[in-house]
Design a protein around this motif. Structure first.
Motif, PDB file in Angstrom:
ATOM      1  N   ALA A  50     -36.876 -43.949  42.232  1.00 13.93           N
ATOM      2  CA  ALA A  50     -37.812 -44.150  41.070  1.00 13.93           C
ATOM      3  C   ALA A  50     -38.902 -44.967  41.656  1.00 13.93           C
ATOM      4  O   ALA A  50     -38.602 -45.960  42.739  1.00 13.93           O
ATOM      5  CB  ALA A  50     -37.030 -44.708  39.767  1.00 13.93           C
ATOM      6  N   ARG A  52     -42.623 -47.055  40.201  1.00 10.97           N
ATOM      7  CA  ARG A  52     -43.556 -47.189  39.106  1.00 10.97           C
ATOM      8  C   ARG A  52     -44.743 -46.004  39.150  1.00 10.97           C
ATOM      9  O   ARG A  52     -45.223 -45.721  38.028  1.00 10.97           O
ATOM     10  CB  ARG A  52     -44.310 -48.566  39.027  1.00 10.97           C
ATOM     11  CG  ARG A  52     -43.254 -49.777  38.497  1.00 10.97           C
ATOM     12  CD  ARG A  52     -44.031 -50.878  38.410  1.00 10.97           C
ATOM     13  NE  ARG A  52     -43.021 -51.859  38.085  1.00 10.97           N
ATOM     14  CZ  ARG A  52     -42.716 -52.852  38.652  1.00 10.97           C
ATOM     15  NH1 ARG A  52     -42.668 -52.995  39.811  1.00 10.97           N
ATOM     16  NH2 ARG A  52     -41.917 -53.793  37.982  1.00 10.97           N
ATOM     17  N   ASP A  53     -44.954 -45.662  40.350  1.00  8.60           N
ATOM     18  CA  ASP A  53     -45.945 -44.584  40.353  1.00  8.60           C
ATOM     19  C   ASP A  53     -45.029 -43.085  40.790  1.00  8.60           C
ATOM     20  O   ASP A  53     -44.561 -42.956  41.693  1.00  8.60           O
ATOM     21  CB  ASP A  53     -46.786 -44.521  41.524  1.00  8.60           C
ATOM     22  CG  ASP A  53     -47.871 -43.678  42.356  1.00  8.60           C
ATOM     23  OD1 ASP A  53     -47.557 -42.560  41.453  1.00  8.60           O
ATOM     24  OD2 ASP A  53     -48.835 -44.083  42.660  1.00  8.60           O
ATOM     25  N   GLY A  54     -45.203 -42.288  39.662  1.00  9.32           N
ATOM     26  CA  GLY A  54     -44.450 -41.076  39.755  1.00  9.32           C
ATOM     27  C   GLY A  54     -44.752 -40.021  40.998  1.00  9.32           C
ATOM     28  O   GLY A  54     -43.972 -39.557  41.536  1.00  9.32           O
ATOM     29  N   TYR A  70     -38.332 -40.077  39.496  1.00 10.29           N
ATOM     30  CA  TYR A  70     -38.493 -40.492  38.349  1.00 10.29           C
ATOM     31  C   TYR A  70     -39.943 -41.677  38.674  1.00 10.29           C
ATOM     32  O   TYR A  70     -40.101 -42.339  39.545  1.00 10.29           O
ATOM     33  CB  TYR A  70     -37.540 -41.375  37.636  1.00 10.29           C
ATOM     34  CG  TYR A  70     -36.338 -40.661  37.379  1.00 10.29           C
ATOM     35  CD1 TYR A  70     -36.145 -39.546  36.540  1.00 10.29           C
ATOM     36  CD2 TYR A  70     -35.111 -41.044  38.011  1.00 10.29           C
ATOM     37  CE1 TYR A  70     -35.229 -38.731  36.354  1.00 10.29           C
ATOM     38  CE2 TYR A  70     -33.901 -40.122  37.776  1.00 10.29           C
ATOM     39  CZ  TYR A  70     -34.059 -39.166  37.104  1.00 10.29           C
ATOM     40  OH  TYR A  70     -32.699 -38.479  36.729  1.00 10.29           O
ATOM     41  N   GLY A  71     -40.842 -41.606  37.505  1.00  8.31           N
ATOM     42  CA  GLY A  71     -41.865 -42.385  37.626  1.00  8.31           C
ATOM     43  C   GLY A  71     -41.737 -43.885  36.817  1.00  8.31           C
ATOM     44  O   GLY A  71     -42.702 -44.368  36.510  1.00  8.31           O
ATOM     45  N   SER A  72     -40.497 -44.121  36.390  1.00  8.06           N
ATOM     46  CA  SER A  72     -40.010 -45.348  35.719  1.00  8.06           C
ATOM     47  C   SER A  72     -38.705 -45.708  36.175  1.00  8.06           C
ATOM     48  O   SER A  72     -37.837 -44.827  36.388  1.00  8.06           O
ATOM     49  CB  SER A  72     -40.009 -45.185  34.025  1.00  8.06           C
ATOM     50  OG  SER A  72     -39.002 -44.377  33.624  1.00  8.06           O
ATOM     51  N   TYR A  73     -38.338 -46.965  36.209  1.00  7.42           N
ATOM     52  CA  TYR A  73     -37.244 -47.400  36.606  1.00  7.42           C
ATOM     53  C   TYR A  73     -36.118 -47.161  35.575  1.00  7.42           C
ATOM     54  O   TYR A  73     -34.756 -46.919  35.813  1.00  7.42           O
ATOM     55  CB  TYR A  73     -37.128 -49.052  36.782  1.00  7.42           C
ATOM     56  CG  TYR A  73     -37.931 -49.168  38.114  1.00  7.42           C
ATOM     57  CD1 TYR A  73     -38.088 -48.414  39.299  1.00  7.42           C
ATOM     58  CD2 TYR A  73     -38.465 -50.454  38.079  1.00  7.42           C
ATOM     59  CE1 TYR A  73     -38.931 -48.746  40.352  1.00  7.42           C
ATOM     60  CE2 TYR A  73     -39.601 -50.805  39.387  1.00  7.42           C
ATOM     61  CZ  TYR A  73     -39.468 -49.917  40.351  1.00  7.42           C
ATOM     62  OH  TYR A  73     -40.525 -50.178  41.193  1.00  7.42           O
ATOM     63  N   ALA A  74     -36.404 -46.970  34.305  1.00  7.88           N
ATOM     64  CA  ALA A  74     -35.694 -46.971  33.261  1.00  7.88           C
ATOM     65  C   ALA A  74     -34.969 -45.508  33.440  1.00  7.88           C
ATOM     66  O   ALA A  74     -33.778 -45.478  32.902  1.00  7.88           O
ATOM     67  CB  ALA A  74     -36.305 -47.000  31.766  1.00  7.88           C
ATOM     68  N   GLU A  75     -35.596 -44.441  33.705  1.00  6.80           N
ATOM     69  CA  GLU A  75     -35.105 -43.196  33.944  1.00  6.80           C
ATOM     70  C   GLU A  75     -34.059 -43.035  35.004  1.00  6.80           C
ATOM     71  O   GLU A  75     -32.752 -42.432  34.760  1.00  6.80           O
ATOM     72  CB  GLU A  75     -36.221 -42.213  34.361  1.00  6.80           C
ATOM     73  CG  GLU A  75     -37.214 -41.932  33.181  1.00  6.80           C
ATOM     74  CD  GLU A  75     -38.187 -40.978  33.630  1.00  6.80           C
ATOM     75  OE1 GLU A  75     -38.356 -39.937  33.358  1.00  6.80           O
ATOM     76  OE2 GLU A  75     -39.285 -41.491  34.175  1.00  6.80           O
ATOM     77  N   SER A  89     -37.343 -53.844  44.962  1.00  7.17           N
ATOM     78  CA  SER A  89     -38.292 -54.347  44.394  1.00  7.17           C
ATOM     79  C   SER A  89     -38.420 -55.683  44.938  1.00  7.17           C
ATOM     80  O   SER A  89     -37.672 -56.160  45.776  1.00  7.17           O
ATOM     81  CB  SER A  89     -38.239 -54.398  43.101  1.00  7.17           C
ATOM     82  OG  SER A  89     -37.328 -55.129  42.467  1.00  7.17           O
ATOM     83  N   GLN A  97     -33.583 -55.931  36.708  1.00  7.63           N
ATOM     84  CA  GLN A  97     -33.177 -54.804  37.137  1.00  7.63           C
ATOM     85  C   GLN A  97     -31.895 -54.672  37.418  1.00  7.63           C
ATOM     86  O   GLN A  97     -30.875 -53.548  36.958  1.00  7.63           O
ATOM     87  CB  GLN A  97     -34.105 -54.269  38.256  1.00  7.63           C
ATOM     88  CG  GLN A  97     -35.717 -54.130  37.940  1.00  7.63           C
ATOM     89  CD  GLN A  97     -36.527 -53.937  39.261  1.00  7.63           C
ATOM     90  OE1 GLN A  97     -36.161 -54.350  40.408  1.00  7.63           O
ATOM     91  NE2 GLN A  97     -37.682 -53.647  38.999  1.00  7.63           N
TER      92      GLN A  97
END
Length: 351
Positions: A50, A52-54, A70-75, A89, A97
């Protein structure tokens, strides 16, 4: 501290009959190095990455043959097929996180330093214990066979009683206030990024401070750049540590004992060899098995196979103790991160 490998029953269901399924949180250079290490050893596979930039995550996944990007850490955190997450990170984001991963039942390998502060580091490690998952600071130097060999020789008395340790890590960077190393909002400062290595080695070979003296200077952004630490241990050894983000110089580590000395050669975080001197005798020990981050990955896999809550090579108590030294030192220098909302809660440097 009790060796956690002796704990029974396991803290969680061991992962012993299949590969560990890794997720990479962030897709920078150090994530690339860990992906290569996971691919090079047995027992694990990267199944998701993952960023932040997909587009960056997808390019990383394509390069390493990773099935999900993934384009987000939550995914990534919500991916039920991820067992363990490597968090690489920058420092200020580690706490939130790591806690998110832990709440989701993920094991975590968190890039050093675990967080910005003692308080946050303790929070992460306590949360992991409460959730029954493995949490390890990614201090890969502690897993290097050459370091473990040198430490074993010192602890069994090959150089007598340790009297002093000197360790230094100067690494010159061109000053740029927007660079991560000089930007306080991004966890900048020589101590947390560079100094953690010599402090860790000195702590391993000599022990924790009873007294800590600090000298140093800051750059215009307020970040520490040059820091010299000196402390005395309960056993009476004196430690001297130097770190500097603006100078050149040797990174060798010297342990002096009552009967001889031991000197680590090469990069402080990945030594190439060491020399033991005792009387007229001198022995050069080659680094042998030097496989970078692979040793760290193998240790993490070993802990998961045994169901351990922490690594015996990187115990939680040491992670907190070393962070206490670093935090005490930077507070002495007047370095405070904007994310901090509490003062140093430890009364002194003795845990």
């Amino acid at each position: 501290m009790t060796d956690p490998s002796t704990a029974t029953p396991p803290a969680y269901t061991p992962i012993a009959d299949r590969p560990v399924r890794w997720g990479l949180l962030a897709a920078g250079g150090i994530a690339r190095a860990l992906a290569q290490a996971i691919a090079a050893v047995e027992g694990g596979e990267v199944v998701a990455v993952a960023a932040r930039d997909g587009d960056r995550a997808r390019a990383f996944a394509e390069e390493f043959g990773i099935p999900r990007a993934y384009g987000s850490y939550a995914e990534l955190v919500d991916d039920a097929e991820v067992d363990a997450v490597y968090i690489s990170s920058t420092h200020p984001f580690h706490r939130e996180q790591a806690l998110a991963c832990i709440r989701a039942g993920k094991h975590v390998l968190v890039e050093k330093p675990t967080t910005l502060t003692v308080h946050d580091t303790e929070e992460v490690l306590e949360a992991a214990r409460a959730a029954g998952v493995l949490a390890v600071e990614a201090m890969w130097t502690r897993c290097q066979p050459i370091v473990l060999d040198a430490l074993a020789r010192v602890r069994r008395g090959d150089i007598g009683t340790v009297r002093s340790v000197h360790a230094a890590l100067p690494v010159p960077f061109d000053y740029d206030e927007s660079h991560r190393l000089f930007d306080l909002t991004n966890g900048g400062g020589a101590l947390l990024d560079l100094g953690i290595y010599p402090v860790t080695l000195a702590h391993l070979f000599a022990g924790h401070p009873t007294h800590l003296h600090v000298l140093g200077s800051r750059v215009a952004t307020g970040a520490d750049a040059l820091v010299a630490l000196q402390w005395m241990t309960t056993e009476g050894a004196v430690v001297q540590v130097l770190t500097d983000s603006l100078s050149h110089g040797s990174t060798e580590t010297l342990v002096r004992g009552s009967e001889g000395s031991l000197q680590l050669h090469g990069p402080i975080n990945n030594p190439t060899s060491f020399t033991v001197r005792r009387g007229e005798e001198e022995q050069l020990v080659d680094g042998g098995d030097r496989r970078g981050y692979e040793h760290e990955v193998e240790e993490f896999h070993r802990c998961l196979e045994l169901g351990l809550p922490e690594s015996p090579l990187i115990p939680h108590a040491d992670t907190v103790a070393i962070m206490t030294i670093l935090e005490s030192a930077r507070r002495e220098l007047g370095v405070r991160y904007p994310q901090e909302d509490e003062p140093l809660h430890t009364a002194d440097v003795v845990p």
